[in-house]
Design an enzyme around this catalytic site. Structure first.
Site, PDB file in Angstrom:
ATOM      1  N   GLU A   7       1.223  -1.885  14.558  1.00 45.42           N
ATOM      2  CA  GLU A   7       0.621  -0.691  14.428  1.00 45.42           C
ATOM      3  C   GLU A   7       0.777   0.281  15.363  1.00 45.42           C
ATOM      4  OE1 GLU A   7      -4.011   0.707  14.112  1.00 45.42           O
ATOM      5  OE2 GLU A   7      -3.540  -0.975  12.814  1.00 45.42           O
ATOM      6  N   ARG A  65     -11.214  -5.254  10.568  1.00 42.30           N
ATOM      7  CA  ARG A  65     -11.057  -5.203  11.995  1.00 42.30           C
ATOM      8  C   ARG A  65     -10.467  -4.156  12.437  1.00 42.30           C
ATOM      9  NH1 ARG A  65      -6.889  -6.525  15.191  1.00 42.30           N
ATOM     10  NH2 ARG A  65      -5.507  -7.409  13.769  1.00 42.30           N
ATOM     11  N   ARG A  98      -7.040   0.500   8.390  1.00 39.93           N
ATOM     12  CA  ARG A  98      -5.951  -0.308   7.790  1.00 39.93           C
ATOM     13  C   ARG A  98      -6.117  -0.585   6.414  1.00 39.93           C
ATOM     14  NH1 ARG A  98      -5.148  -5.051  12.655  1.00 39.93           N
ATOM     15  NH2 ARG A  98      -3.861  -3.696  13.882  1.00 39.93           N
ATOM     16  N   PHE A 128      -4.857   3.583  18.451  1.00 39.83           N
ATOM     17  CA  PHE A 128      -4.577   2.865  17.326  1.00 39.83           C
ATOM     18  C   PHE A 128      -5.453   3.014  16.223  1.00 39.83           C
ATOM     19  CE2 PHE A 128      -3.317  -1.875  17.532  1.00 39.83           C
ATOM     20  CZ  PHE A 128      -2.016  -1.512  18.037  1.00 39.83           C
ATOM     21  N   GLN A 156      -7.767  -8.852   5.922  1.00 38.95           N
ATOM     22  CA  GLN A 156      -7.186  -7.552   6.338  1.00 38.95           C
ATOM     23  C   GLN A 156      -5.786  -7.586   5.788  1.00 38.95           C
ATOM     24  OE1 GLN A 156      -6.399  -6.002  10.492  1.00 38.95           O
ATOM     25  NE2 GLN A 156      -8.084  -4.921   9.831  1.00 38.95           N
ATOM     26  N   LEU A 192       4.954  -8.604  10.554  1.00 36.98           N
ATOM     27  CA  LEU A 192       4.235  -7.472  10.750  1.00 36.98           C
ATOM     28  C   LEU A 192       5.305  -6.356  11.526  1.00 36.98           C
ATOM     29  CD1 LEU A 192       1.451  -6.221  10.979  1.00 36.98           C
ATOM     30  CD2 LEU A 192       1.370  -6.861  13.437  1.00 36.98           C
ATOM     31  N   HIS A 210      -2.585  -5.819   6.413  1.00 38.64           N
ATOM     32  CA  HIS A 210      -1.839  -4.651   7.382  1.00 38.64           C
ATOM     33  C   HIS A 210      -1.188  -3.809   6.424  1.00 38.64           C
ATOM     34  CE1 HIS A 210       0.033  -3.045  10.605  1.00 38.64           C
ATOM     35  NE2 HIS A 210      -0.840  -3.694  11.395  1.00 38.64           N
ATOM     36  N   HIS A 245      -2.718 -10.137   6.908  1.00 40.94           N
ATOM     37  CA  HIS A 245      -2.482 -10.160   8.179  1.00 40.94           C
ATOM     38  C   HIS A 245      -3.645 -10.795   9.224  1.00 40.94           C
ATOM     39  CE1 HIS A 245      -1.416  -8.806  12.046  1.00 40.94           C
ATOM     40  NE2 HIS A 245      -2.422  -8.018  12.466  1.00 40.94           N
TER      41      HIS A 245
END
Length: 622
Positions: free
Chosen positions: A295, A425, A326, A159, A273, A292, A275, A390
């Site tokens: 990821e 995050r 991100r 990730f 955040q 979304l 995304h 997000h």
């Protein structure tokens, strides 16, 4: 919600209650036949612990309580098992070392600090990283079907910004599988649950809670919860933005607003955040705008291209490419679009067609299915994506070993709180936080219970406060102006996107606050259609909470005159050492107040891992 001295703030938080009378007759009711006092008909429900929110965090708290012999009551705004957790698709972090044996909890913590730009609460990060291997094994015991390697180990994927393959997964439906597993355990333990319930006020004098007030969204019946212990697990506030990855009726700041007006403090609200990969474009339809694209697509090798066919992340992050943080990837996409290298739909292309089609179907089944239903075969053509709001790193300020908020009997957990994630995050840490900290909070609340909690008191003053709330809710349904709650929420979403989005500056934030005041003025002309069971009424209640959180977020963003993580100020583009502080928001005598608090240092093991400088080697995927 507690009355607030500052007039403009009170208009945002309490406007729908303005007509409530203060001199309501005091009486302590008992459970039984519905009660009424000129307002909403209501019943009294008694429970030793009330858990507000039925996603992974609330479920894990409930499990720990039930296993300790406590019967909490879990309430959710939707049907049991339907919570935002299901939308966390890509995976959950734990340093298991299935594929990379060198990984350990300290490196996981170091990655979390680096991604959070060192504003994280050290205790929160270390507890999460240390707890997670056991929490994953626990989920396996309860039946969670993690993908496995050929050797039978729990599989793990890359990730963004992770030094090693650490993200455990169930295809691309990890959150759904986790919630199913937790709800299964909750049901096995026969934990009491009420669905379709919305909380509108905590009964608090600013020092302690004595319960909560809400209503049944299906029947319209009012509910007065008698309890000495309330756990807020109600999610974040990213849905305040017009493009977001949540459903419109969740993540709208309920938990933060309830906590603030009960006397708790909020922290780090400026960090939202975005995304990098939300769906965008007429081809997908308005229903899917902002949803979304996990990821996991980039974790399995997906590549980003602009309209000129250029793999543009080579310019912004040649070492980590699409799997950089991100905030880095989101700003890169925003810049490509702003400089007219985006698609006609205002996005870029996310392409995984170079991977074997069968591999993509195996690892990303939900994405394949979703896009196939929209006429796109992602094994043969790219997806169009753009940044979307997000996740909110800010929230309620708590003690992470206990969940305590500083208001006696009030606790919080999950995305409702701040601390684990700092300024940004790390992908895969949201699900991790829910179960790691959820267990600790549940354990503490169980230990704090006494015999008196089986039959808690509600004082005459709190009873009167509850009945004023019920009367105000009744009066809200009589609003007959020309402005709809949904219309105001849409305008709020546009306001925040334009003035507190990926790129911010002083003038834009101040203009946003001015527009927020103007939007509040329009509440005087509110129209609420139908009754307590309508979406119009639900959105009207949401509006009061959303405006509270929006103001707090705008003011915190204006206060932080630097760029750090997800908070990017074009007028202050550098990260400043003097700004390594948390911003704490409270309600003072003159409305909202913001203060600075220094950040602690991590322990020796994490400091050593930070010094080693571990970093993702993206080219393993090439």
């Amino acid at each position: 919600m507690t009355e607030i001295a500052n007039d403009s703030h009170r208009r945002g938080a309490d406007d729908y209650r303005a007509g409530a009378t203060a001199g309501v007759e005091n009486c302590i009711e008992t459970e039984g036949d519905p009660k009424s006092n000129g307002g909403l008909e209501y019943v009294v429900v008694t429970t030793p612990v009330l858990i507000v929110g039925a996603g992974a965090a609330g479920a894990r708290v409930a499990i720990e309580l039930a296993e300790s012999g406590v019967d909490p009551l879990v309430i959710g705004k939707r049907e049991h098992g339907d919570a935002h957790t299901t939308w966390a698709a890509g995976g959950v972090n734990a340093a298991l070392g299935s594929l990379d044996p060198a990984d350990d909890w300290a490196i996981h913590a170091a990655d979390t600090f680096n991604e959070g730009h060192h504003l994280n609460d050290p205790e929160a990060v270390e507890l999460t990283a240390q707890e997670m291997p056991d929490r994953i094994r626990e989920l396996v015991e309860w039946g969670m079907p993690f993908d496995r390697t050929d050797d039978g180990e729990i599989n793990q994927r890359y990730f963004g910004a992770q030094s090693y393959r650490r993200t455990c997964f169930v295809g691309d439906r990890t959150g759904e599988a986790m919630l199913e597993t937790l709800i299964g355990r909750v049901r096995d333990l026969e934990v009491p649950y009420r669905e379709n319930v919305m909380i509108t006020r905590l009964l608090s004098d600013g020092e302690r809670v004595d319960g909560a007030v809400g209503f049944d969204m299906e029947t319209g019946e009012g509910l007065l919860f008698r309890t000495n212990h309330v756990v807020l697990a109600a999610g974040g506030f990213s849905a305040l933005y017009h493009r977001h990855s949540s459903r419109d009726d969740e993540n709208n700041g309920d938990g933060q607003a309830l906590a603030l007006e009960a006397g708790a403090r909020l922290m780090d609200l400026e960090f939202v955040q975005f995304h990098p990969t939300g769906m965008v474009g007429e081809r997908y339809g308005e229903e899917w705008d902002g949803r979304l694209v996990t990821e996991a697509v980039r974790g399995e090798g997906g590549r980003l291209y602009n309209a000129e066919g250029e793999r543009f992340m080579e310019r912004y992050s040649p070492d980590q490419m699409e799997l950089d943080a991100r905030d880095v990837a989101a700003r890169a996409i925003a810049r490509e679009v702003r400089e007219v290298r985006g698609t006609d739909d205002g996005g870029v292309s996310l392409d995984i067609t170079h991977r074997d089609a069968e591999y993509v179907r195996e690892r990303l089944p939900s994405m394949v299915e979703r896009f196939d239903s929209l006429g796109v075969d992602i094994t043969e053509e790219p997806m169009t994506v753009a940044p979307t709001a997000h996740y909110t790193m800010g929230g309620v300020d708590i003690d992470f070993r206990t969940g305590e908020t500083g208001v006696e009997g009030l606790y919080a957990v999950g995305e409702t709180v701040a601390g684990v994630h700092g300024a940004n995050r790390l992908g895969g840490n949201s699900l991790a936080e829910t179960v790691a900290i959820g267990k600790l909070v549940g354990d503490h609340v169980a230990s704090a219970l006494t015999d008196a909690d089986e039959d808690p008191d509600v004082t005459n003053g709190q009873q009167a406060l509850a009945e004023r709330e019920f009367q105000a809710l009744r009066e809200l349904t009589a609003s007959d102006g020309n402005v709809t709650p949904m219309g105001l929420l849409e305008d709020l979403g546009d306001l925040l996107w334009d003035h507190a989005g990926i790129l911010r500056d002083d003038a834009g934030l101040r203009e946003g606050l001015a527009k927020l005041d103007a939007l509040r003025e329009r509440i005087a002309d509110l129209r609420v259609e139908s009754d307590f069971t309508s979406k119009s009424f639900e959105y009207a209640v949401d509006l009061s909470m959303s405006l509270t959180v929006a103001e707090a977020m705008l003011r915190a963003a204006l206060e932080r005159t630097e760029s750090r993580g997800a908070h990017y100020r074009t007028d202050y583009p550098e990260t400043e050492s003097d700004w390594r502080v948390n911003l704490v928001t409270a309600v003072g005598t003159d409305g909202l107040s913001i203060s600075r608090r220094g950040v602690g240092e991590p322990g020796p093991a994490v400091r050593e891992a930070l010094a080693e400088g571990y970093e993702l080697d993206y080219h393993h995927l090439e």
